[in-house]
Design a protein around this motif. Structure first.
Motif, short mmCIF file in Angstrom:
data_model
loop_
_atom_site.label_atom_id
_atom_site.label_comp_id
_atom_site.label_asym_id
_atom_site.label_seq_id
_atom_site.Cartn_x
_atom_site.Cartn_y
_atom_site.Cartn_z
N LEU A 189 0.79 -1.23 0.00
CA LEU A 189 0.00 0.00 0.00
C LEU A 189 0.82 1.29 0.00
CD1 LEU A 189 -2.71 -1.01 2.64
CD2 LEU A 189 -2.80 -1.29 0.15
N LYS A 190 2.11 1.22 0.25
CA LYS A 190 2.88 2.45 0.46
C LYS A 190 2.87 3.37 -0.76
CE LYS A 190 7.30 0.09 -0.49
NZ LYS A 190 8.60 -0.31 0.13
N ARG A 191 2.66 2.81 -1.95
CA ARG A 191 2.63 3.68 -3.14
C ARG A 191 1.39 4.58 -3.16
NH1 ARG A 191 0.89 -1.35 -4.91
NH2 ARG A 191 -0.91 -1.42 -6.34
N PHE A 192 0.37 4.21 -2.38
CA PHE A 192 -0.84 5.04 -2.31
C PHE A 192 -0.71 6.15 -1.27
CE2 PHE A 192 -2.96 0.73 -3.23
CZ PHE A 192 -2.78 0.88 -4.61
N PHE A 193 0.27 6.01 -0.37
CA PHE A 193 0.36 6.91 0.78
C PHE A 193 1.37 8.03 0.51
CE2 PHE A 193 -0.76 3.07 3.67
CZ PHE A 193 -2.07 3.12 3.20
N THR A 194 1.02 8.92 -0.38
CA THR A 194 1.94 9.98 -0.78
C THR A 194 1.43 11.39 -0.48
OG1 THR A 194 1.00 9.93 -3.02
CG2 THR A 194 2.97 8.57 -2.60
N ASN A 195 0.13 11.52 -0.23
CA ASN A 195 -0.44 12.85 0.01
C ASN A 195 -0.08 13.31 1.42
OD1 ASN A 195 -2.30 15.04 0.62
ND2 ASN A 195 -3.34 14.47 -1.27
N THR A 196 0.64 14.42 1.52
CA THR A 196 1.12 14.90 2.83
C THR A 196 0.01 15.50 3.69
OG1 THR A 196 1.75 17.01 1.79
CG2 THR A 196 3.47 15.32 2.00
N ASN A 197 -1.15 15.69 3.13
CA ASN A 197 -2.28 16.21 3.92
C ASN A 197 -3.05 15.09 4.63
OD1 ASN A 197 -2.00 18.98 3.26
ND2 ASN A 197 -2.85 18.55 1.23
N ILE A 198 -2.60 13.85 4.44
CA ILE A 198 -3.27 12.70 5.03
C ILE A 198 -2.25 11.93 5.88
CG2 ILE A 198 -4.55 10.57 4.58
CD1 ILE A 198 -5.33 11.78 1.85
N ASP A 199 -2.65 11.56 7.10
CA ASP A 199 -1.81 10.73 7.96
C ASP A 199 -2.21 9.27 7.77
OD1 ASP A 199 -0.47 12.91 9.10
OD2 ASP A 199 -2.08 13.23 10.53
N TYR A 200 -1.20 8.38 7.76
CA TYR A 200 -1.44 6.95 7.52
C TYR A 200 -0.86 6.15 8.67
CZ TYR A 200 -1.54 9.16 2.91
OH TYR A 200 -1.79 10.01 1.85
N GLU A 201 -1.61 5.13 9.12
CA GLU A 201 -1.14 4.30 10.23
C GLU A 201 -1.54 2.84 10.02
OE1 GLU A 201 -1.53 6.40 14.36
OE2 GLU A 201 -3.37 6.79 13.23
N PHE A 202 -0.73 1.93 10.59
CA PHE A 202 -1.10 0.53 10.72
C PHE A 202 -1.17 0.24 12.22
CE2 PHE A 202 1.19 0.64 6.62
CZ PHE A 202 0.19 0.12 5.80
#
Length: 402
Positions: free
Chosen positions: A193-206
């Protein structure tokens, strides 16, 4: 807007008490679009509290303190704020009368020490505590609340409403989406999934939970469409490994599927010893769809209660594909789960090691048996088995709906 939380209490540092207040406050702050930058825990010490407030004031717009407002010698928050702001502590006469009346109504003697509960820093705004005694207080970007959870729950929402109106906040709520997954390790999820997590306005967590891994995306309400586009890509990538997008746990998802299909469920457990049944009955309304849970721990109970053939047990052993299949077929409902395995820590062999589990599943005529070998303690093996059985039943129920 950024907030910093300060939790006051030596008991929070020495393990005497768990912090639940910050979780509650975070949820409420999210609804006003106020993000928590960080939180601190400090002991009941004036200088420690002052140091924490000084650091927080440099980093956030709003400092929120929970704890230390009571009448005892370790309640020092107000004194610390007064010293930090170089102001006096005062008592409003009307507020003193109000608290004395509260004590009178509860038939409790009012002591001189109880005056501390209505003390406030000079110039501060007070917030009445409707379920307890110590008032809340706000001054110079610092808000203070009692540490007792039910008192905080009373005061905090009223403070936020007042604060948002006072500051004329343009509310852009925090937008959070949780996807609950099973069957893919954290590192594999990250790789996929890391290729989808590029927008700096969104925080991502597992987030690893005992019921699976949560993929969490957090942003502001104004970025909702961006978040949902990424969610769609994640669904396309992971498919049925996502079992919920509305925080429903696996047992809740399974029972909802049973409700939709008007099916009933029963289970037969050996090594899990009722753990699966306990999960199921923990869901409100489970009695409408869950008919029976059998703990067939011994071979004789497997024969007597489920009709498992004695020759099957003698030929293959209780922990086997064949026995799991006969166990689930012996259940009277159209939908069933059977579990047999070696939970450990003893009893394993080279052919049947500790952690070996067979899970039988049936949805009407469709019968499957899943073989797994789980790592971990006896308790961990049992928990993993329960989770796995629910996930694969969900899969089997989904097959029947296609």
């Amino acid at each position: 807007m950024k907030a910093i939380l300060i939790l006051v209490g030596t008991e929070l540092l020495n393990g005497g008490m768990l912090d639940t207040n910050s979780i509650y406050m975070a949820e409420k702050l999210n609804s006003y679009g106020i993000l928590i930058r960080y939180k601190m825990v400090v002991k009941d010490d004036i200088e420690e509290i002052k140091t924490a407030v000084n650091l927080a004031k440099k980093s956030g717009d709003l400092v929120i303190i929970s704890g230390g407002l009571g009448p005892t010698i370790d309640d020092l928050t107000k004194q610390a704020i007064a010293r930090y702001l170089d102001k006096k502590l005062i008592i409003d006469e009307e507020e003193l009368i109000e608290i004395k009346n509260k004590f009178k109504q509860k038939n409790i003697k009012f002591l001189e020490d109880n005056k501390k509960e209505v003390e406030k820093v000079e110039g501060a705004v007070s917030f009445e505590n409707k379920v307890g005694m110590a008032s809340g207080m706000y001054i110079s970007g610092i808000a203070c609340f009692p540490g007792v959870p039910r008192e905080l729950y009373d005061l905090f929402p009223r403070f936020l409403k007042w604060y948002s109106e006072k500051k004329k906040l343009e509310i852009d709520k925090v937008y959070i989406r949780n996807l609950l997954t099973y069957g893919i390790p954290e590192s594999y999820l990250n790789n996929k999934l890391k290729r989808f997590f590029t927008n700096t306005n969104i925080d991502y967590e597992f987030l690893i939970k005992d019921y699976g891994i949560i993929i969490r995306l957090q942003s502001m309400e104004s970025n909702k469409n961006l978040v949902e586009k990424i969610i769609k890509k994640i669904y396309n990538e992971l498919g049925t490994n996502i079992f919920s997008s509305n925080n429903m746990k696996l047992e809740e998802v399974v029972l909802e599927m049973l409700r939709e299909r008007k099916l009933t469920l029963s289970v037969a457990e050996s090594c899990t010893g009722g753990m699966l049944s306990s999960k199921i009955v923990g869901v409100p309304g489970a009695s409408k769809f869950y008919k029976e849970g059998l703990i067939t721990y011994s071979n004789s109970s497997k024969e007597k209660r489920l009709g498992v053939n004695k020759k099957t047990l003698e030929s293959y052993g209780a922990v086997s594909f064949e026995v799991a299949k006969e166990m689930v077929k012996g259940l009277s409902t159209d939908v069933g789960i059977s579990i047999t395995g070696v939970a450990g820590p003893d009893g394993g062999t080279k052919e049947k090691p500790v952690g070996l589990v067979y899970i039988g599943l049936k949805v009407k005529e469709n019968v499957k048996v899943i073989k797994k070998v789980f790592k971990g303690s006896r308790e961990e093996v049992r928990k993993k088995t329960v989770l796995c059985s629910l996930f694969y039943l969900k899969e089997l129920l989904s097959e029947g709906s296609n």
